[in-house]
Scaffold this motif. Structure first.
Motif, PDB file in Angstrom:
ATOM      1  N   THR A 274     -11.674  30.088 -26.377  1.00  0.00           N
ATOM      2  CA  THR A 274     -12.956  29.437 -26.107  1.00  0.00           C
ATOM      3  C   THR A 274     -13.386  29.693 -24.666  1.00  0.00           C
ATOM      4  OG1 THR A 274     -11.683  27.410 -25.724  1.00  0.00           O
ATOM      5  CG2 THR A 274     -12.776  27.638 -27.837  1.00  0.00           C
ATOM      6  N   PRO A 275     -14.704  29.711 -24.396  1.00  0.00           N
ATOM      7  CA  PRO A 275     -15.187  30.008 -23.044  1.00  0.00           C
ATOM      8  C   PRO A 275     -14.944  28.847 -22.089  1.00  0.00           C
ATOM      9  CG  PRO A 275     -17.028  29.414 -24.451  1.00  0.00           C
ATOM     10  CD  PRO A 275     -15.819  29.494 -25.348  1.00  0.00           C
ATOM     11  N   VAL A 276     -14.935  29.155 -20.809  1.00  0.00           N
ATOM     12  CA  VAL A 276     -14.793  28.110 -19.791  1.00  0.00           C
ATOM     13  C   VAL A 276     -16.147  27.650 -19.284  1.00  0.00           C
ATOM     14  CG1 VAL A 276     -12.496  28.840 -19.081  1.00  0.00           C
ATOM     15  CG2 VAL A 276     -14.501  29.856 -17.969  1.00  0.00           C
ATOM     16  N   SER A 277     -17.197  28.466 -19.507  1.00  0.00           N
ATOM     17  CA  SER A 277     -18.537  28.064 -19.084  1.00  0.00           C
ATOM     18  C   SER A 277     -19.576  28.756 -19.953  1.00  0.00           C
ATOM     19  CB  SER A 277     -18.786  28.394 -17.607  1.00  0.00           C
ATOM     20  OG  SER A 277     -18.837  29.799 -17.402  1.00  0.00           O
ATOM     21  N   VAL A 278     -20.744  28.114 -20.050  1.00  0.00           N
ATOM     22  CA  VAL A 278     -21.875  28.693 -20.784  1.00  0.00           C
ATOM     23  C   VAL A 278     -23.148  28.383 -20.022  1.00  0.00           C
ATOM     24  CG1 VAL A 278     -20.925  28.701 -23.124  1.00  0.00           C
ATOM     25  CG2 VAL A 278     -21.963  26.616 -22.229  1.00  0.00           C
ATOM     26  N   GLU A 279     -24.063  29.334 -20.041  1.00  0.00           N
ATOM     27  CA  GLU A 279     -25.392  29.116 -19.474  1.00  0.00           C
ATOM     28  C   GLU A 279     -26.409  29.752 -20.406  1.00  0.00           C
ATOM     29  OE1 GLU A 279     -25.938  31.566 -15.801  1.00  0.00           O
ATOM     30  OE2 GLU A 279     -23.805  32.009 -16.105  1.00  0.00           O
ATOM     31  N   CYS A 280     -27.640  29.308 -20.318  1.00  0.00           N
ATOM     32  CA  CYS A 280     -28.578  29.693 -21.366  1.00  0.00           C
ATOM     33  C   CYS A 280     -30.020  29.644 -20.894  1.00  0.00           C
ATOM     34  CB  CYS A 280     -28.402  28.731 -22.550  1.00  0.00           C
ATOM     35  SG  CYS A 280     -29.540  29.018 -23.901  1.00  0.00           S
ATOM     36  N   SER A 281     -30.838  30.503 -21.492  1.00  0.00           N
ATOM     37  CA  SER A 281     -32.292  30.400 -21.400  1.00  0.00           C
ATOM     38  C   SER A 281     -32.827  30.553 -22.815  1.00  0.00           C
ATOM     39  CB  SER A 281     -32.875  31.482 -20.484  1.00  0.00           C
ATOM     40  OG  SER A 281     -32.545  32.775 -20.951  1.00  0.00           O
ATOM     41  N   VAL A 282     -33.934  29.884 -23.097  1.00  0.00           N
ATOM     42  CA  VAL A 282     -34.491  29.914 -24.449  1.00  0.00           C
ATOM     43  C   VAL A 282     -35.963  30.278 -24.402  1.00  0.00           C
ATOM     44  CG1 VAL A 282     -32.866  28.186 -25.292  1.00  0.00           C
ATOM     45  CG2 VAL A 282     -35.109  27.449 -24.464  1.00  0.00           C
ATOM     46  N   GLY A 283     -36.454  30.810 -25.526  1.00  0.00           N
ATOM     47  CA  GLY A 283     -37.881  31.064 -25.662  1.00  0.00           C
ATOM     48  C   GLY A 283     -38.635  29.755 -25.748  1.00  0.00           C
ATOM     49  N   THR A 284     -39.789  29.688 -25.137  1.00  0.00           N
ATOM     50  CA  THR A 284     -40.568  28.455 -25.117  1.00  0.00           C
ATOM     51  C   THR A 284     -41.697  28.508 -26.139  1.00  0.00           C
ATOM     52  OG1 THR A 284     -41.967  29.327 -23.344  1.00  0.00           O
ATOM     53  CG2 THR A 284     -40.078  27.991 -22.705  1.00  0.00           C
ATOM     54  N   HIS A 304     -30.853  33.272 -25.086  1.00  0.00           N
ATOM     55  CA  HIS A 304     -29.908  34.179 -24.439  1.00  0.00           C
ATOM     56  C   HIS A 304     -28.828  33.313 -23.800  1.00  0.00           C
ATOM     57  CE1 HIS A 304     -29.058  37.309 -21.012  1.00  0.00           C
ATOM     58  NE2 HIS A 304     -28.022  37.144 -21.826  1.00  0.00           N
ATOM     59  N   VAL A 305     -27.618  33.404 -24.317  1.00  0.00           N
ATOM     60  CA  VAL A 305     -26.492  32.603 -23.830  1.00  0.00           C
ATOM     61  C   VAL A 305     -25.467  33.537 -23.198  1.00  0.00           C
ATOM     62  CG1 VAL A 305     -24.709  30.919 -24.431  1.00  0.00           C
ATOM     63  CG2 VAL A 305     -26.849  30.980 -25.725  1.00  0.00           C
ATOM     64  N   ILE A 306     -24.942  33.118 -22.046  1.00  0.00           N
ATOM     65  CA  ILE A 306     -23.868  33.868 -21.387  1.00  0.00           C
ATOM     66  C   ILE A 306     -22.615  33.006 -21.411  1.00  0.00           C
ATOM     67  CG2 ILE A 306     -23.103  35.041 -19.291  1.00  0.00           C
ATOM     68  CD1 ILE A 306     -26.058  35.237 -18.486  1.00  0.00           C
ATOM     69  N   MET A 307     -21.582  33.502 -22.081  1.00  0.00           N
ATOM     70  CA  MET A 307     -20.304  32.796 -22.173  1.00  0.00           C
ATOM     71  C   MET A 307     -19.270  33.522 -21.314  1.00  0.00           C
ATOM     72  SD  MET A 307     -20.293  32.193 -26.320  1.00  0.00           S
ATOM     73  CE  MET A 307     -21.189  33.720 -26.707  1.00  0.00           C
ATOM     74  N   LEU A 428     -24.264  24.129 -27.427  1.00  0.00           N
ATOM     75  CA  LEU A 428     -24.432  23.021 -26.468  1.00  0.00           C
ATOM     76  C   LEU A 428     -25.370  23.443 -25.349  1.00  0.00           C
ATOM     77  CD1 LEU A 428     -20.836  21.525 -26.003  1.00  0.00           C
ATOM     78  CD2 LEU A 428     -22.684  20.718 -27.494  1.00  0.00           C
ATOM     79  N   ALA A 429     -25.199  24.679 -24.880  1.00  0.00           N
ATOM     80  CA  ALA A 429     -26.081  25.169 -23.814  1.00  0.00           C
ATOM     81  C   ALA A 429     -27.505  25.323 -24.323  1.00  0.00           C
ATOM     82  CB  ALA A 429     -25.553  26.497 -23.274  1.00  0.00           C
ATOM     83  N   ILE A 430     -27.654  25.816 -25.550  1.00  0.00           N
ATOM     84  CA  ILE A 430     -28.993  25.969 -26.128  1.00  0.00           C
ATOM     85  C   ILE A 430     -29.675  24.615 -26.263  1.00  0.00           C
ATOM     86  CG2 ILE A 430     -30.256  26.630 -28.212  1.00  0.00           C
ATOM     87  CD1 ILE A 430     -28.187  28.860 -28.611  1.00  0.00           C
ATOM     88  N   LYS A 452     -24.935  25.909 -15.230  1.00  0.00           N
ATOM     89  CA  LYS A 452     -23.835  26.597 -15.902  1.00  0.00           C
ATOM     90  C   LYS A 452     -22.923  25.485 -16.380  1.00  0.00           C
ATOM     91  CE  LYS A 452     -21.765  30.348 -14.413  1.00  0.00           C
ATOM     92  NZ  LYS A 452     -20.896  31.298 -13.663  1.00  0.00           N
ATOM     93  N   MET A 453     -22.879  25.249 -17.661  1.00  0.00           N
ATOM     94  CA  MET A 453     -22.125  24.122 -18.193  1.00  0.00           C
ATOM     95  C   MET A 453     -20.645  24.474 -18.272  1.00  0.00           C
ATOM     96  SD  MET A 453     -24.733  22.699 -21.107  1.00  0.00           S
ATOM     97  CE  MET A 453     -26.484  22.549 -20.697  1.00  0.00           C
ATOM     98  N   LEU A 454     -19.823  23.615 -17.713  1.00  0.00           N
ATOM     99  CA  LEU A 454     -18.382  23.845 -17.628  1.00  0.00           C
ATOM    100  C   LEU A 454     -17.686  23.140 -18.784  1.00  0.00           C
ATOM    101  CD1 LEU A 454     -17.951  23.301 -13.773  1.00  0.00           C
ATOM    102  CD2 LEU A 454     -18.453  25.422 -15.007  1.00  0.00           C
ATOM    103  N   TRP A 455     -16.845  23.873 -19.528  1.00  0.00           N
ATOM    104  CA  TRP A 455     -16.245  23.353 -20.753  1.00  0.00           C
ATOM    105  C   TRP A 455     -14.793  22.977 -20.535  1.00  0.00           C
ATOM    106  CZ3 TRP A 455     -17.386  21.040 -24.959  1.00  0.00           C
ATOM    107  CH2 TRP A 455     -16.498  21.010 -26.041  1.00  0.00           C
TER     108      TRP A 455
END
Length: 484
Positions: A274-284, A304-307, A428-430, A452-455
């Motif tokens: 599992t990832p240690v962090s996730v960050e995200c941007s979404v279409g509006t 667009h999620v970066i894990m 969760l990031a989305i 950047k959400m820390l898991w």
């Protein structure tokens, strides 16, 4: 809190899982029942008695494909919608039919050996858990669960109840992921540091408001049973059979639908957990040219999620996996010629010595530039599953007949559980990008968009944005329980 047991697997076993998969196709000796022994074990000369829960659509094909492998009888069918179950009922006229899986399992448990679960995402966990607690082997469609907590619980339950399990990501049994593994292990692209996974999904409505007009419930559909553990809402037009995927109460969006097919190759090839962090941007989405729409019940139209996955003894560097949906794609690799296909759904591995690419299910694996494939001499070292994707079903049936622990599968819960958790952590990031907060002046902000959400894997929580932890384990509607 569920104790973290690393899903009863190590990174080494995950990396090497594929090398023992041949056991699933190697066959088995006919031995007396007393030699196998134990709850849930059948003599290989017996036939598997199957209950298909969710008998239409993907359920229809899941049931049929398991039967094609032989030694399986469809003894029971269950679906909340008589329309969806019609074909399966015609195909298996001897199968007894139920609408409520709880009634099926309560009345027929002694006559069932294995269960397929091919229902909307929000009902997977309750059905699978109920079956496992009765000692039944389970084949569950992807994603394994709707919530992270459910994935963790089912992974642990599979070992506790000693049942054979398989998730319905059939590409896990394909040749493609094995070829990617062979190239990576042979050092053809060096150390991978970045992976891109992309899809043209959703192909159902997302980023919309919940319809204000309720529709008449089709007479063949038991809407209350379809809702199951989800909050009660009036039926809306076209929710069934497909558009539920775009609503958070029932579906898990594009990554829930396609992530088990696209994130699965890097997850296995690189030995990810599992990832240690996730960050995200979404279409509006805008309700007019000035005001952004706020539709928290619906998944966004694109994301667009970066894990980020930490380095380990085998992965000497951190790895970033990018997830892109809604038509967003990574930059076209410079190694691809102008007329060489990149694809609307795919995976791109970027290493220190080169790149490799594949399509959905790990199909059509290629080294880049494509000219490298003509001269590639990498030997085939990993056993293949006969029938590839079709063999995914046969593998489950044969393993269920052989009994728990007798055969290696491509996607047992010990592997499918952490993969599903990874995709749901991305969600969760989305979802965090759409969490509103108001200040004293009543102004709205979306703090999750900038984080950047820390898991925290052990405690199953985001440590720096508590607002999203409500989605780790949802509240079930009264009368429904996971049974733990």
């Amino acid at each position: 809190m569920i104790e973290d047991k690393e899903y009863s697997t190590t990174e080494n076993s995950r990396r090497n899982f594929i090398k023992t998969t041949a056991l699933a196709a190697a066959g088995f000796m006919i031995v007396p029942r007393h030699v196998l022994g134990g709850k849930g074990f059948l003599a290989p000369s017996d036939r598997l008695q199957l209950a298909g829960i969710g008998a239409g659509g993907k359920g229809e094909s899941d049931i049929a494909d398991i039967v094609k492998g032989g030694k399986t009888d469809v003894a029971f069918l269950c679906d909340v919608d008589d329309r969806r179950a019609a074909n399966s009922r015609r195909n298996f006229p001897k199968a007894k039919y139920y609408k409520d899986y709880r009634e099926l399992l309560d009345k027929e448990a002694k006559n069932i050996d294995a269960v397929t679960v091919s229902t909307p995402d929000h009902t997977h966990a309750q059905i699978a858990m109920a079956a496992m607690q009765l000692g039944k082997h389970v084949y569950v469609q992807k994603p394994l669960t709707h919530d992270i907590y459910e994935a963790r619980v089912l992974t642990e339950a599979a070992k506790r109840y000693q049942v054979v399990t398989q998730m319905g990501n059939q590409g896990a049994s394909g040749d493609g992921v094995r070829r990617l593994q062979e190239w990576y292990d042979a050092g053809r692209i060096g150390k991978v540091h970045t992976v891109y996974c992309w899809t043209d999904r959703p192909v159902w409505p997302q980023g919309i408001a919940w319809p204000s007009a309720k529709a008449e419930v089709p007479k063949e559909l038991d809407w209350n049973l379809w809702l199951g553990s989800a909050p009660y809402k009036d039926y809306i037009d076209k929710m069934v059979p497909f558009n539920w995927r775009g609503w958070w109460d029932y579906g898990t969006g594009a990554i829930g639908d396609m992530g088990c097919h696209l994130v699965e190759p890097p997850f296995r090839v690189l030995g990810l957990n599992t990832p240690v962090s996730v960050e995200c941007s979404v279409g509006t989405v805008y309700v007019d040219e000035f005001k952004r729409g706020y539709f928290p019940e619906s998944c966004p139209p694109s994301s667009h999620v970066i894990m980020t996955f930490n380095k380990t003894e085998k992965k000497k560097n951190d790895i970033q996996v990018h997830w892109m949906d809604g038509g967003i794609k990574p930059e076209r690799p410079e190694e691809l010629g102008p007329n060489e296909r990149f694809g609307d759904n795919g995976v791109l591995f970027i290493g220190t010595k080169g790149k490799m690419i594949c399509e959905t299910y790990g199909k059509n694996p290629r080294l880049l530039p494509l000219s490298r494939n003509e001269s590639d001499k990498t030997r085939i070292s990993i056993p293949r599953v006969p029938g590839q994707e079709a063999g995914h079903y046969t593998q489950f049936a044969e393993a269920a007949i052989a009994g728990y622990g007798k055969m290696q599968l491509s996607s047992p819960f010990e592997i499918a559980g952490p993969l599903t958790e990874t995709l749901l952590i991305a969600n969760l990031a989305i979802r965090g990008t759409d969490v509103q907060r108001k200040n004293a002046a009543g102004q709205i902000s979306y703090p999750g968009r900038d984080l950047k959400m820390l898991w925290d894997k052990v405690n199953m929580k985001v440590t720096n944005f508590d607002d999203v932890n409500q989605f780790v384990k949802r509240e079930y509607r009264q009368g429904w329980s996971l049974g733990v």
